[in-house]
Design a protein around this motif. Structure first.
Motif, short mmCIF file in Angstrom:
data_model
loop_
_atom_site.label_atom_id
_atom_site.label_comp_id
_atom_site.label_asym_id
_atom_site.label_seq_id
_atom_site.Cartn_x
_atom_site.Cartn_y
_atom_site.Cartn_z
N THR A 33 0.26 4.39 -2.86
CA THR A 33 0.12 5.88 -2.42
C THR A 33 1.41 6.75 -3.17
O THR A 33 1.40 7.21 -4.11
N SER A 34 2.49 6.04 -2.60
CA SER A 34 3.38 7.11 -4.03
C SER A 34 3.98 6.81 -5.52
O SER A 34 3.70 7.95 -5.90
N ALA A 79 0.76 -1.02 -0.41
CA ALA A 79 0.10 0.00 -0.04
C ALA A 79 1.11 1.38 -0.25
O ALA A 79 0.31 2.45 -0.50
N LYS A 125 0.88 6.06 -7.01
CA LYS A 125 -0.41 7.61 -7.40
C LYS A 125 0.06 9.32 -7.00
O LYS A 125 -0.71 9.26 -8.20
#
Length: 162
Positions: free
Chosen positions: A70-71, A66, A73
């Protein structure tokens, strides 16, 4: 005796429209996208993410966790811009997903694997005899195949001059 009325088709033309050819193009495209992704992320090797496929005009990127999701995205626009600029101008978008098992498998191509089959001595000698009467790349390919019979044999793949 019946004769064939059609000229034989070129094998490259027959295979150009096969599912194998389209899968080969897909794999090549995914490899190119992975190289661009590594460049964008300034990494030599992708160990935590990879472009897995192209579905419905969108590149699917799988991440190992996860936090990496996030990185990536946050860098989505830069990645998409580079994909469009360098490889696929008509790419509709990218989807970034976490891998269900948390691990990213390395892309393996069956073509890149080394041949581990060994030929019988009679098959190897038959290949060598055909190679003696052949020329150029065909001769080299036949000799290379004949070497699979016994790699320890010192004269494996050698033909007598003449």
């Amino acid at each position: 005796m019946a004769r064939y009325t059609q000229k034989p088709l070129d094998i490259s033309k027959v295979l150009a429209h096969s599912t194998l050819a389209s899968q080969q193009q897909q794999v090549s495209l995914v490899q190119q996208l992975n190289k661009v992704l590594a460049d964008v992320l300034q990494l030599e090797q992708l160990s935590f993410c990879q472009v897995s496929c192209i579905r419905d005009g969108r590149a699917i990127i799988l991440c190992a966790s996860a936090p990496w999701l996030t990185s990536l995205k946050m860098q989505r626009d830069a990645i998409l811009d580079n994909f469009r600029r360098k490889i696929l101008p008509d790419l509709a978008g990218i989807e970034i997903e976490a891998s269900p098992n948390g691990q990213i498998s390395k892309l393996q191509l069956p073509v890149a694997q080394k041949n581990t089959h060994q030929l019988s001595d009679s098959a190897a000698s038959a290949l060598r005899s055909v190679a003696q009467n052949s020329e150029g790349p065909l001769k080299q390919a036949l000799l290379k195949l004949a070497q699979n019979a016994d790699p320890q044999q010192p004269n494996s793949g050698k033909t007598k001059p003449g």
